[in-house]
Write a protein that holds these residues in place. Sequence first.
Motif, PDB file in Angstrom:
ATOM      1  N   PRO A  69       0.830  -1.192  -0.001  1.00  0.00           N
ATOM      2  CA  PRO A  69       0.058  -0.028  -0.142  1.00  0.00           C
ATOM      3  C   PRO A  69       0.881   1.291   0.066  1.00  0.00           C
ATOM      4  N   SER A  70       2.023   1.262   0.626  1.00  0.00           N
ATOM      5  CA  SER A  70       2.865   2.414   0.801  1.00  0.00           C
ATOM      6  C   SER A  70       3.426   2.669  -0.776  1.00  0.00           C
ATOM      7  N   TYR A  71       3.892   1.610  -1.403  1.00  0.00           N
ATOM      8  CA  TYR A  71       4.256   1.833  -2.673  1.00  0.00           C
ATOM      9  C   TYR A  71       3.240   2.105  -3.655  1.00  0.00           C
ATOM     10  N   GLU A  72       1.871   1.798  -3.585  1.00  0.00           N
ATOM     11  CA  GLU A  72       0.887   2.413  -4.169  1.00  0.00           C
ATOM     12  C   GLU A  72       0.788   3.841  -4.169  1.00  0.00           C
ATOM     13  N   ILE A  73       0.954   4.459  -2.923  1.00  0.00           N
ATOM     14  CA  ILE A  73       0.886   5.909  -2.596  1.00  0.00           C
ATOM     15  C   ILE A  73       2.066   6.497  -3.392  1.00  0.00           C
ATOM     16  N   LEU A  74       3.285   5.854  -3.230  1.00  0.00           N
ATOM     17  CA  LEU A  74       4.651   6.504  -3.705  1.00  0.00           C
ATOM     18  C   LEU A  74       4.543   6.648  -5.182  1.00  0.00           C
ATOM     19  N   ALA A  75       4.029   5.393  -5.750  1.00  0.00           N
ATOM     20  CA  ALA A  75       3.900   5.603  -7.248  1.00  0.00           C
ATOM     21  C   ALA A  75       3.002   6.793  -7.788  1.00  0.00           C
ATOM     22  N   LYS A  76       1.568   6.936  -7.047  1.00  0.00           N
ATOM     23  CA  LYS A  76       0.766   8.025  -7.417  1.00  0.00           C
ATOM     24  C   LYS A  76       1.154   9.346  -7.226  1.00  0.00           C
ATOM     25  N   ARG A  77       2.005   9.412  -6.142  1.00  0.00           N
ATOM     26  CA  ARG A  77       2.635  10.636  -5.811  1.00  0.00           C
ATOM     27  C   ARG A  77       3.730  10.960  -6.905  1.00  0.00           C
ATOM     28  N   VAL A  78       4.620  10.061  -7.398  1.00  0.00           N
ATOM     29  CA  VAL A  78       5.288  10.480  -8.558  1.00  0.00           C
ATOM     30  C   VAL A  78       4.557  10.846  -9.786  1.00  0.00           C
ATOM     31  N   GLU A  79       3.517  10.088 -10.108  1.00  0.00           N
ATOM     32  CA  GLU A  79       2.818  10.387 -11.147  1.00  0.00           C
ATOM     33  C   GLU A  79       2.267  11.713 -11.066  1.00  0.00           C
ATOM     34  N   LEU A  80       1.631  12.200  -9.859  1.00  0.00           N
ATOM     35  CA  LEU A  80       0.956  13.492  -9.609  1.00  0.00           C
ATOM     36  C   LEU A  80       2.114  14.665  -9.696  1.00  0.00           C
ATOM     37  N   ALA A  81       3.502  14.248  -9.615  1.00  0.00           N
ATOM     38  CA  ALA A  81       4.611  15.234  -9.458  1.00  0.00           C
ATOM     39  C   ALA A  81       4.815  15.616 -11.024  1.00  0.00           C
ATOM     40  N   ILE A  82       4.869  14.471 -11.912  1.00  0.00           N
ATOM     41  CA  ILE A  82       5.427  14.483 -13.293  1.00  0.00           C
ATOM     42  C   ILE A  82       4.439  15.305 -13.883  1.00  0.00           C
ATOM     43  N   LEU A  83       3.072  14.823 -14.070  1.00  0.00           N
ATOM     44  CA  LEU A  83       1.974  15.347 -15.149  1.00  0.00           C
ATOM     45  C   LEU A  83       1.940  16.871 -15.059  1.00  0.00           C
ATOM     46  N   PRO A  84       1.842  17.672 -13.972  1.00  0.00           N
ATOM     47  CA  PRO A  84       1.751  18.981 -14.181  1.00  0.00           C
ATOM     48  C   PRO A  84       2.850  19.725 -14.838  1.00  0.00           C
ATOM     49  N   ARG A  85       3.989  19.153 -14.648  1.00  0.00           N
ATOM     50  CA  ARG A  85       5.443  19.601 -15.151  1.00  0.00           C
ATOM     51  C   ARG A  85       5.280  19.616 -16.406  1.00  0.00           C
ATOM     52  N   LEU A  86       4.913  18.548 -17.088  1.00  0.00           N
ATOM     53  CA  LEU A  86       5.006  18.281 -18.499  1.00  0.00           C
ATOM     54  C   LEU A  86       3.859  19.001 -19.165  1.00  0.00           C
ATOM     55  N   THR A  87       2.590  18.928 -18.572  1.00  0.00           N
ATOM     56  CA  THR A  87       1.647  20.011 -19.116  1.00  0.00           C
ATOM     57  C   THR A  87       1.695  21.109 -19.125  1.00  0.00           C
ATOM     58  N   GLU A  88       2.515  21.752 -18.139  1.00  0.00           N
ATOM     59  CA  GLU A  88       2.857  23.288 -18.115  1.00  0.00           C
ATOM     60  C   GLU A  88       3.853  23.482 -19.260  1.00  0.00           C
ATOM     61  N   ALA A  89       4.748  22.661 -19.523  1.00  0.00           N
ATOM     62  CA  ALA A  89       5.452  22.663 -20.806  1.00  0.00           C
ATOM     63  C   ALA A  89       4.975  22.463 -22.040  1.00  0.00           C
ATOM     64  N   HIS A  90       3.680  22.143 -22.180  1.00  0.00           N
ATOM     65  CA  HIS A  90       2.740  22.042 -23.213  1.00  0.00           C
ATOM     66  C   HIS A  90       3.197  20.691 -23.984  1.00  0.00           C
ATOM     67  N   ILE A  91       3.797  19.642 -23.398  1.00  0.00           N
ATOM     68  CA  ILE A  91       4.084  18.402 -23.975  1.00  0.00           C
ATOM     69  C   ILE A  91       3.248  17.398 -23.784  1.00  0.00           C
ATOM     70  N   PRO A  92       2.428  16.948 -24.954  1.00  0.00           N
ATOM     71  CA  PRO A  92       1.365  15.889 -24.845  1.00  0.00           C
ATOM     72  C   PRO A  92       2.034  14.593 -24.410  1.00  0.00           C
ATOM     73  N   CYS A  93       1.186  14.067 -23.412  1.00  0.00           N
ATOM     74  CA  CYS A  93       1.634  12.898 -22.684  1.00  0.00           C
ATOM     75  C   CYS A  93       0.535  12.085 -21.876  1.00  0.00           C
ATOM     76  N   SER A  94       0.849  10.945 -21.520  1.00  0.00           N
ATOM     77  CA  SER A  94      -0.031  10.244 -20.686  1.00  0.00           C
ATOM     78  C   SER A  94       1.125   9.715 -19.428  1.00  0.00           C
ATOM     79  N   VAL A  95       0.379   9.710 -18.307  1.00  0.00           N
ATOM     80  CA  VAL A  95       1.368   9.339 -17.085  1.00  0.00           C
ATOM     81  C   VAL A  95       0.450   8.299 -16.120  1.00  0.00           C
TER      82      VAL A  95
END
Length: 324
Positions: free
Chosen positions: A17-43
Amino acid sequence: MASPVEEARLRYIHERPSYEILAKRVELAILPRLTEAHIPCSVESRAKTVSSFVKKTLANARDGTGEEPTDKAGARVIFKNSGDLERGLQIVQDLFPDAKLEDERFEEGFEQKLSYPKIHLHVRVLDKELGPDYMSCEIQLRTAAEDLWSRMSHALLYKPSAPSSPTVRRSLYRLLALVELYDAEVERAMTDMTSNPAFEESQLLHSAEALYHEFVASEYRLSLSQEVIPVLLKVIDPPITAYTKTLEDFFKSNRPKLAEFFREYGPESASGLSGQNILASQPECIIIFEIISRKPEALRARWEENLLPEDWLSELSGSWGAQL
């Protein structure tokens, strides 16, 4: 007495369960940065399943390493093309500066392998909410074409219900060559397209049009936009991808005023139907309003240099409540 693999299995069930939380936190850290840079992607993100963890641990025991898998938490970033992947990789590295990069593109002898080059970042995170020790998360970066091939090959080569035949294996490896060709041709086309000045004009108009249709359900004169947009580009600081964010922020801050403007002066208003204030019925008027808020003198200078009608700009700025 439980075997080391059994002990690892029980420990991982408790930790998962802790690794599930960690993975989601990494995802939520990455996506806004790439969105802000206008790089189309999925995470995507996930914690390794217990079954996969056990099988990998057993394989390591057979190999004599006895190590537990390090990819208990994982995130996958999928880009449309290799150019976006290259820009995205730099952003993710900046986000996790201490991450260890594994990039097979630069490994000696990789060109002799029939597989796409893996690009992984190994991140170590210390989060007291999740536990007292460092936890690892593996970030994979792929193009959409590589991801399609990888998912199919895992289903047919690595995790099949029955052993795959040489014919199936050969077919998948032949497809891999097409994946590389596809990515290379897409990147070549993107490079050629973005070097064309008309591409920036189209991008800018598309951004304004998307905002314009929030208020207006009418056609506009494309020929007029094609006359005005090149002049506006001369006032805007590059790159256009960064200006798109500026325009969106202006739109959000001025949404009520824009709504009132289009009600009073837009194409369905009495003013618009009479043909007055011609630019009030065009999507580029939103760009003009944004530039007026920051660079009114530069806008007027470029307008006059390019011999656009002075009344187009004066009527529009006056209805917006600004004087140039």
